[in-house]
Design an enzyme around this catalytic site. Structure first.
Site, PDB file in Angstrom:
ATOM      1  N   ARG A  46       0.816  -1.212   0.000  1.00  0.00           N
ATOM      2  CA  ARG A  46       0.000   0.000   0.000  1.00  0.00           C
ATOM      3  C   ARG A  46       0.848   1.259   0.000  1.00  0.00           C
ATOM      4  O   ARG A  46       0.534   2.230  -0.691  1.00  0.00           O
ATOM      5  CB  ARG A  46      -0.949  -0.022   1.205  1.00  0.00           C
ATOM      6  CG  ARG A  46      -1.844   1.207   1.352  1.00  0.00           C
ATOM      7  CD  ARG A  46      -2.446   1.709   0.046  1.00  0.00           C
ATOM      8  NE  ARG A  46      -3.147   0.693  -0.704  1.00  0.00           N
ATOM      9  CZ  ARG A  46      -3.469   0.809  -1.976  1.00  0.00           C
ATOM     10  NH1 ARG A  46      -3.149   1.905  -2.658  1.00  0.00           N
ATOM     11  NH2 ARG A  46      -4.103  -0.168  -2.607  1.00  0.00           N
ATOM     12  N   LYS A  81       1.568  24.879  -3.788  1.00  0.00           N
ATOM     13  CA  LYS A  81       0.354  24.204  -3.306  1.00  0.00           C
ATOM     14  C   LYS A  81       0.549  22.692  -3.386  1.00  0.00           C
ATOM     15  O   LYS A  81      -0.014  22.002  -4.230  1.00  0.00           O
ATOM     16  CB  LYS A  81      -0.850  24.656  -4.127  1.00  0.00           C
ATOM     17  CG  LYS A  81      -1.150  26.145  -3.965  1.00  0.00           C
ATOM     18  CD  LYS A  81      -2.275  26.596  -4.865  1.00  0.00           C
ATOM     19  CE  LYS A  81      -2.515  28.097  -4.716  1.00  0.00           C
ATOM     20  NZ  LYS A  81      -3.571  28.601  -5.626  1.00  0.00           N
ATOM     21  N   LYS A 113       3.091  39.109  -3.464  1.00  0.00           N
ATOM     22  CA  LYS A 113       1.677  38.932  -3.770  1.00  0.00           C
ATOM     23  C   LYS A 113       0.860  40.048  -3.140  1.00  0.00           C
ATOM     24  O   LYS A 113       1.416  40.958  -2.517  1.00  0.00           O
ATOM     25  CB  LYS A 113       1.221  37.550  -3.294  1.00  0.00           C
ATOM     26  CG  LYS A 113       1.919  36.408  -4.074  1.00  0.00           C
ATOM     27  CD  LYS A 113       1.484  35.053  -3.599  1.00  0.00           C
ATOM     28  CE  LYS A 113       0.058  34.735  -4.005  1.00  0.00           C
ATOM     29  NZ  LYS A 113      -0.081  34.577  -5.473  1.00  0.00           N
ATOM     30  N   GLU A 164       3.178  40.110  -8.308  1.00  0.00           N
ATOM     31  CA  GLU A 164       1.834  39.849  -8.808  1.00  0.00           C
ATOM     32  C   GLU A 164       1.097  41.164  -9.047  1.00  0.00           C
ATOM     33  O   GLU A 164       1.142  42.066  -8.206  1.00  0.00           O
ATOM     34  CB  GLU A 164       1.077  39.013  -7.776  1.00  0.00           C
ATOM     35  CG  GLU A 164      -0.375  38.755  -8.086  1.00  0.00           C
ATOM     36  CD  GLU A 164      -1.068  38.040  -6.947  1.00  0.00           C
ATOM     37  OE1 GLU A 164      -0.818  36.840  -6.766  1.00  0.00           O
ATOM     38  OE2 GLU A 164      -1.842  38.696  -6.206  1.00  0.00           O
ATOM     39  N   ASP A 185      -2.491  37.703 -12.338  1.00  0.00           N
ATOM     40  CA  ASP A 185      -3.307  36.777 -11.543  1.00  0.00           C
ATOM     41  C   ASP A 185      -4.797  36.990 -11.761  1.00  0.00           C
ATOM     42  O   ASP A 185      -5.282  38.124 -11.777  1.00  0.00           O
ATOM     43  CB  ASP A 185      -2.971  36.957 -10.058  1.00  0.00           C
ATOM     44  CG  ASP A 185      -3.546  35.857  -9.199  1.00  0.00           C
ATOM     45  OD1 ASP A 185      -3.463  34.680  -9.607  1.00  0.00           O
ATOM     46  OD2 ASP A 185      -4.083  36.159  -8.117  1.00  0.00           O
TER      47      ASP A 185
END
Length: 254
Positions: A46, A81, A113, A164, A185
């Protein structure tokens, strides 16, 4: 990873690899064969399948994105992410699928950002602070993931800086403040195309990346804006696992 799992359980395990990382295979292809202790095979089954399914799924998703944008200048790259604890493995899978790695962490490049810009007091202020910081701090020697995609124009020891922008006003301000890499963005393909064209007019050497809402269905439209890079968290956080299984085909008494 499968080799490491099984060899940790049975050092004498014999393994016959039928494919290599990055190979494109059809449904039903045998990936590897094992010859070892039953207990070790059942114990590691597994865990090995979880690694293979997750990483092959990511590589397959990236491959599909790359296929969609063939013939354009754009390249697909990942984000941060990723699954906690699995970032390096998942980014490795992105590369094997034909994508490009972006930052490994917060330390190998500066990405400004919306929250950074807000806290700094504006686009120009954020860039000024980032440039001042980068001038005093060298990039760690061993970290090269980001510069593969956006090489520093000043020195390979200087932290790359990307900012950004959300609209034309922020874009113009960033370019006038000396931005070397822009992240567009959450724009439609039409909006992104206008911003890319404007950037090419003002600063032809500025690297342009698009992110936000990029999917397999619309990635071609974004690629045709002539951006340099397209990034999507979907590559790692939403890739379905590959359907793999391990089957016993013979037993020997030893």
């Amino acid at each position: 990873m499968a080799e490491r799992v099984f060899r940790a359980l049975d050092a004498a395990m014999k393994m016959e690899l039928h494919v290599h990382d990055g190979d494109l295979v059809n449904k039903g292809t045998v990936l590897l064969r094992l010859d070892g202790k039953a207990r070790a095979i059942l114990t590691g089954e597994r865990t090995a399948l979880n690694f293979l399914g997750r990483l092959c799924g990511i590589a397959t998703m990236v491959h599909r994105f790359v296929e969609k944008i063939q013939g354009t200048r754009a390249r697909v790259r990942d984000t941060r992410k990723t699954t906690p604890g699995l970032r390096l493995l998942e980014k490795y899978a992105v590369k094997k699928g034909g994508g490009i790695n972006h930052r490994i962490g917060l330390y190998d490049a500066i990405l400004l950002k919306e929250n950074h810009i807000a806290l700094a007091g504006g686009v120009r202020q954020a860039l000024d602070q980032a440039h001042s910081y980068a001038a005093l701090h060298s990039k760690p020697d061993a970290l090269t993931a980001y510069e593969e995609a956006v090489p520093s124009r000043a020195s390979d020891t200087v932290l790359p800086i990307q900012i950004e922008v959300r609209n034309e006003h922020e874009l113009r301000e960033a370019l006038s403040a000396g931005a070397e890499a822009i992240l567009l963005d959450n724009m439609t393909p039409a909006e992104a195309k206008r911003r890319v064209d404007l950037t090419r007019q003002i600063r032809p050497d500025c690297v342009v990346e698009i992110s936000g809402g990029i999917t397999l269905e619309n990635v071609r439209a974004y690629a045709e804006t002539e951006a340099d890079f397209l990034s999507s968290g979907t590559l790692t956080h939403s890739a379905p696992a590959a359907n793999l299984s391990l089957l016993v085909d013979s037993i020997e008494d030893k």
